[in-house]
Design a protein around this motif. Sequence first.
Motif, PDB file in Angstrom:
ATOM      1  N   ALA A 193     -38.182 -54.037  36.754  1.00 23.84           N
ATOM      2  CA  ALA A 193     -37.938 -53.341  38.025  1.00 23.84           C
ATOM      3  C   ALA A 193     -38.857 -53.846  39.139  1.00 23.84           C
ATOM      4  O   ALA A 193     -38.519 -53.739  40.319  1.00 23.84           O
ATOM      5  N   ALA A 194     -40.011 -54.416  38.761  1.00 17.45           N
ATOM      6  CA  ALA A 194     -40.959 -54.933  39.763  1.00 17.45           C
ATOM      7  C   ALA A 194     -41.851 -55.965  39.086  1.00 17.45           C
ATOM      8  O   ALA A 194     -43.018 -55.689  38.796  1.00 17.45           O
ATOM      9  N   PRO A 195     -41.347 -57.161  38.833  1.00 16.84           N
ATOM     10  CA  PRO A 195     -42.121 -58.187  38.121  1.00 16.84           C
ATOM     11  C   PRO A 195     -43.061 -58.953  39.040  1.00 16.84           C
ATOM     12  O   PRO A 195     -43.028 -60.182  39.093  1.00 16.84           O
ATOM     13  N   ASN A 196     -43.870 -58.215  39.788  1.00 15.82           N
ATOM     14  CA  ASN A 196     -44.784 -58.849  40.743  1.00 15.82           C
ATOM     15  C   ASN A 196     -46.085 -58.072  40.816  1.00 15.82           C
ATOM     16  O   ASN A 196     -46.155 -56.903  40.420  1.00 15.82           O
ATOM     17  N   TRP A 197     -47.103 -58.729  41.339  1.00 17.80           N
ATOM     18  CA  TRP A 197     -48.438 -58.122  41.432  1.00 17.80           C
ATOM     19  C   TRP A 197     -49.207 -58.806  42.557  1.00 17.80           C
ATOM     20  O   TRP A 197     -48.991 -59.994  42.819  1.00 17.80           O
ATOM     21  N   PRO A 198     -50.069 -58.101  43.300  1.00 21.16           N
ATOM     22  CA  PRO A 198     -50.585 -56.750  43.071  1.00 21.16           C
ATOM     23  C   PRO A 198     -49.700 -55.634  43.626  1.00 21.16           C
ATOM     24  O   PRO A 198     -49.836 -54.490  43.206  1.00 21.16           O
ATOM     25  N   ALA A 199     -48.835 -55.949  44.584  1.00 21.83           N
ATOM     26  CA  ALA A 199     -47.957 -54.908  45.125  1.00 21.83           C
ATOM     27  C   ALA A 199     -46.775 -54.678  44.184  1.00 21.83           C
ATOM     28  O   ALA A 199     -46.512 -55.463  43.275  1.00 21.83           O
ATOM     29  N   ILE A 200     -46.069 -53.576  44.411  1.00 23.07           N
ATOM     30  CA  ILE A 200     -44.869 -53.258  43.634  1.00 23.07           C
ATOM     31  C   ILE A 200     -43.668 -53.509  44.536  1.00 23.07           C
ATOM     32  O   ILE A 200     -43.363 -52.726  45.428  1.00 23.07           O
ATOM     33  N   PHE A 245     -39.615 -33.618  37.980  1.00 22.61           N
ATOM     34  CA  PHE A 245     -40.904 -34.279  37.823  1.00 22.61           C
ATOM     35  C   PHE A 245     -41.020 -34.940  36.452  1.00 22.61           C
ATOM     36  O   PHE A 245     -41.421 -36.102  36.336  1.00 22.61           O
ATOM     37  N   ILE A 246     -40.652 -34.198  35.401  1.00 22.86           N
ATOM     38  CA  ILE A 246     -40.741 -34.726  34.039  1.00 22.86           C
ATOM     39  C   ILE A 246     -39.821 -35.923  33.869  1.00 22.86           C
ATOM     40  O   ILE A 246     -40.207 -36.960  33.299  1.00 22.86           O
ATOM     41  N   SER A 247     -38.609 -35.813  34.379  1.00 25.41           N
ATOM     42  CA  SER A 247     -37.665 -36.922  34.280  1.00 25.41           C
ATOM     43  C   SER A 247     -38.171 -38.143  35.032  1.00 25.41           C
ATOM     44  O   SER A 247     -38.025 -39.284  34.568  1.00 25.41           O
ATOM     45  N   ASP A 248     -38.802 -37.901  36.162  1.00 20.63           N
ATOM     46  CA  ASP A 248     -39.284 -39.009  36.984  1.00 20.63           C
ATOM     47  C   ASP A 248     -40.399 -39.779  36.291  1.00 20.63           C
ATOM     48  O   ASP A 248     -40.396 -41.006  36.269  1.00 20.63           O
ATOM     49  N   ILE A 249     -41.350 -39.056  35.698  1.00 17.63           N
ATOM     50  CA  ILE A 249     -42.501 -39.735  35.096  1.00 17.63           C
ATOM     51  C   ILE A 249     -42.190 -40.300  33.711  1.00 17.63           C
ATOM     52  O   ILE A 249     -43.000 -41.035  33.135  1.00 17.63           O
ATOM     53  N   THR A 250     -41.025 -39.981  33.177  1.00 14.93           N
ATOM     54  CA  THR A 250     -40.672 -40.497  31.849  1.00 14.93           C
ATOM     55  C   THR A 250     -39.478 -41.451  31.860  1.00 14.93           C
ATOM     56  O   THR A 250     -39.269 -42.169  30.871  1.00 14.93           O
ATOM     57  N   HIS A 251     -38.707 -41.479  32.969  1.00 16.93           N
ATOM     58  CA  HIS A 251     -37.500 -42.304  32.977  1.00 16.93           C
ATOM     59  C   HIS A 251     -37.356 -43.209  34.204  1.00 16.93           C
ATOM     60  O   HIS A 251     -36.624 -44.196  34.154  1.00 16.93           O
ATOM     61  N   ASN A 252     -38.005 -42.865  35.303  1.00 15.56           N
ATOM     62  CA  ASN A 252     -37.935 -43.693  36.497  1.00 15.56           C
ATOM     63  C   ASN A 252     -38.786 -44.946  36.287  1.00 15.56           C
ATOM     64  O   ASN A 252     -39.993 -44.869  36.099  1.00 15.56           O
ATOM     65  N   LEU A 253     -38.163 -46.112  36.329  1.00 11.29           N
ATOM     66  CA  LEU A 253     -38.862 -47.350  35.982  1.00 11.29           C
ATOM     67  C   LEU A 253     -40.028 -47.655  36.917  1.00 11.29           C
ATOM     68  O   LEU A 253     -41.086 -48.117  36.472  1.00 11.29           O
TER      69      LEU A 253
END
Length: 351
Positions: free
Chosen positions: A224-231, A247-255
């Motif tokens: 979803a974001a193969p770069n660094w240091p920024a996303i 909130f729970i869905s976001d922190i466990t499923h949002n890439l």
Amino acid sequence: MKANSLSQNRPVAIWLWIGAIMIVIQVLLGGITRLTGSGLSITEWQPLLGALPPMNEQAWIRAFNQYQEIAQYKYVNSHFDLQDFKSIFFWEWFHRDFGRLIGFVFIIPFIYFLIKKKINSSMIVPMIILFLLGGLQGAIGWIMVKSGIGTDLLYVSHIRLAIHFMTALLLLCYVIWFALQISVPRESLSTEPSLKKINLGLLILLSLQLIYGAFMAGTHAAYAAPNWPAINGIWFPSENILNQGSFISDITHNLISIQFIHRSLAYLIMIVVLVWTFKALQLPKRSFLHSCRFIPLTIVLIQVVLGVLALVYSLTESKLIWSILHQFVAIILLSCLLITYFYSRGEKNLS
């Protein structure tokens, strides 16, 4: 612990350390199995007969036909021929067989030590717990595979993957702790309450980080974001990117959320390790913790570099090697922090 007791315990301690090394290898094999998409290639569990791979072409075709019945083949790997199937079958078979080998390495010497009376009464309950944890880990592994058979799942859930991963690390930590208890003399320990608290906080933070490492691997969140240091060109993801559900869905499923949390925890752990290092520098020079004061920081810095490399090369053919190295150093860091925590507990808190 007295010197004569330490001497008597040495064979058992060596056995436990060998077991710990094998558990580390098994966890890495699990990582390879996941990253190569091999986890669902063997669709049945045969504790004894399954120790051998298919021994002839007919048996290979039968195993391949069984794999063709599951959703992963139908929707992801429908282009596979028999040779492709053999390549993913190998890693799952090797992972399972190495688990069987670990079982033998623990059970056979245990029986030998019992006969030779090398295991005293104080070790019996810890040994029982050790074997229960080992059995639990095997059961969770099979439940994971079973969840992807006869369902529409293309891969094993990253939540189940994290549970399997963390129970393996719990087993590893238990074996290391047990080995330390029966082999480290009391006088080697340091009573350092502040250092102990920081170390405990690091273990908690690292445990959370390891869970998110499993989430990263299980969801392929690096894509979803193969770069660094920024996303993807931004330093802090906006609310409309992060908040796409509960909130729970976001922190466990949002890439993006998973990757952002994983990165943030890495930076936080590095800062806390720096504090730990500063505290360890103030200890007496002859203490164990002072002598190893720079080891956790060195490991963390290597781990951060490997994490960046695993991320930026996640879309290339070299992703497997960087990811496995990243996982390996994470396990080394966990083991190191567990050992330093043990040494910071003081003489009165050994048991």
